[in-house]
Write a protein that holds these residues in place. Structure first.
Motif, PDB file in Angstrom:
ATOM      1  N   ARG A 196      21.122 -20.988 106.022  1.00 19.60           N
ATOM      2  CA  ARG A 196      21.652 -20.456 104.773  1.00 19.60           C
ATOM      3  C   ARG A 196      21.054 -21.271 103.623  1.00 19.60           C
ATOM      4  O   ARG A 196      21.125 -22.496 103.622  1.00 19.60           O
ATOM      5  CB  ARG A 196      23.177 -20.555 104.760  1.00 19.60           C
TER       6      ARG A 196
ATOM      7  N   VAL B 264      24.521 -22.704  94.218  1.00 19.12           N
ATOM      8  CA  VAL B 264      25.476 -22.727  95.325  1.00 19.12           C
ATOM      9  C   VAL B 264      24.755 -22.987  96.640  1.00 19.12           C
ATOM     10  O   VAL B 264      23.706 -22.391  96.906  1.00 19.12           O
ATOM     11  CB  VAL B 264      26.230 -21.375  95.401  1.00 19.12           C
ATOM     12  N   ASP B 265      25.350 -23.865  97.452  1.00 23.13           N
ATOM     13  CA  ASP B 265      24.880 -24.051  98.824  1.00 23.13           C
ATOM     14  C   ASP B 265      25.540 -22.956  99.644  1.00 23.13           C
ATOM     15  O   ASP B 265      26.742 -22.973  99.870  1.00 23.13           O
ATOM     16  CB  ASP B 265      25.280 -25.433  99.328  1.00 23.13           C
ATOM     17  N   ARG B 266      24.785 -21.963 100.097  1.00 26.00           N
ATOM     18  CA  ARG B 266      25.336 -20.794 100.783  1.00 26.00           C
ATOM     19  C   ARG B 266      25.876 -21.121 102.177  1.00 26.00           C
ATOM     20  O   ARG B 266      26.650 -20.355 102.722  1.00 26.00           O
ATOM     21  CB  ARG B 266      24.296 -19.671 100.874  1.00 26.00           C
ATOM     22  N   GLU B 267      25.480 -22.240 102.734  1.00 24.49           N
ATOM     23  CA  GLU B 267      25.993 -22.604 104.050  1.00 24.49           C
ATOM     24  C   GLU B 267      27.456 -23.029 103.965  1.00 24.49           C
ATOM     25  O   GLU B 267      28.279 -22.648 104.787  1.00 24.49           O
ATOM     26  CB  GLU B 267      25.156 -23.735 104.646  1.00 24.49           C
ATOM     27  N   THR B 268      27.776 -23.820 102.954  1.00 26.53           N
ATOM     28  CA  THR B 268      29.156 -24.287 102.784  1.00 26.53           C
ATOM     29  C   THR B 268      29.882 -23.548 101.677  1.00 26.53           C
ATOM     30  O   THR B 268      31.064 -23.776 101.472  1.00 26.53           O
ATOM     31  CB  THR B 268      29.157 -25.791 102.460  1.00 26.53           C
ATOM     32  N   SER B 269      29.185 -22.687 100.941  1.00 26.71           N
ATOM     33  CA  SER B 269      29.722 -21.947  99.788  1.00 26.71           C
ATOM     34  C   SER B 269      30.266 -22.865  98.707  1.00 26.71           C
ATOM     35  O   SER B 269      31.172 -22.503  97.964  1.00 26.71           O
ATOM     36  CB  SER B 269      30.800 -20.957 100.229  1.00 26.71           C
ATOM     37  N   LYS B 270      29.706 -24.047  98.606  1.00 31.69           N
ATOM     38  CA  LYS B 270      30.134 -24.993  97.570  1.00 31.69           C
ATOM     39  C   LYS B 270      29.121 -25.000  96.438  1.00 31.69           C
ATOM     40  O   LYS B 270      27.916 -25.049  96.668  1.00 31.69           O
ATOM     41  CB  LYS B 270      30.221 -26.407  98.141  1.00 31.69           C
TER      42      LYS B 270
END
Length: 142
Positions: free
Chosen positions: A59, A75-81
Motif C-alpha cells: 500500500r 496519507v500512508d495507505r497501509e495504516t491509513s494514518k
C-alpha cells in the motif's frame, strides 16, 4: 599522322553489362520467396522455474495535490494514518524514514487541472531527499 587519329577513334569502351546480374538477382528473389513459407520456424523450449508466487501489493504513501497546486493530504495507505504535514520537505523526510524499513512506493494523485509544474516540484523535492519509487496515480478510462 592520319593513322594515329584513326587508331584513337577505334578504342574500346570498358563497360560492365549489369543486365545478367539483375536477372540472377530476380531469380534468387523468387526462389527465396517460394521457399521461405516452407521452412518451419524453430521452437525454443524454455526452462521453467517452479511455481510463481505473487507478492502482496504494498500500500503506497499517497500525496494529494489540489487545483491550486498545494498538497492537501499525505496519507500512508497501509495504516491509513496522515503523515501530519502538508509541507513537502517534512513529507519527504517522513517518507524517507518509512522507506528505510521497506521500499514503500509513493503515489502522487493530482487534480487533472493542476499545473504540471506543481507536480514536477513535488517529484523533484522527493528525488532530492532520496525518496525512491515515486509514481503518478491515474484514473482508469471508463
Amino acid at each position: 599522322m592520319s593513322d594515329w587519329r584513326v587508331r584513337r577513334a577505334k578504342r574500346f569502351k570498358a563497360e560492365i553489362n549489369v543486365v545478367p546480374y539483375i536477372d540472377v538477382m530476380l531469380v534468387l528473389l523468387i526462389i527465396f520467396m517460394v521457399s521461405a513459407p516452407l521452412i518451419a520456424p524453430s521452437v525454443v523450449n524454455l526452462p521453467s522455474v517452479g511455481s510463481r508466487t505473487t507478492q502482496p501489493a504494498e500500500r503506497p504513501v499517497e500525496l494529494v495535490i489540489d487545483k491550486s497546486g498545494a498538497i492537501i493530504e499525505a496519507v500512508d495507505r497501509e495504516t491509513s494514518k496522515p503523515l501530519g504535514s502538508t509541507r513537502i520537505e517534512e513529507i519527504a523526510s517522513r517518507v524517507l524514514s518509512l522507506q528505510s524499513k521497506t521500499e514503500k512506493p509513493v503515489v502522487i494523485s493530482a487534480d487533472k487541472d493542476v499545473r504540471y509544474e506543481a507536480v514536477l516540484k513535488v517529484m523533484d523535492e522527493l528525488q532530492r531527499k532520496g525518496v525512491k519509487r515515486v509514481g503518478l496515480s491515474v484514473k482508469p478510462a471508463s
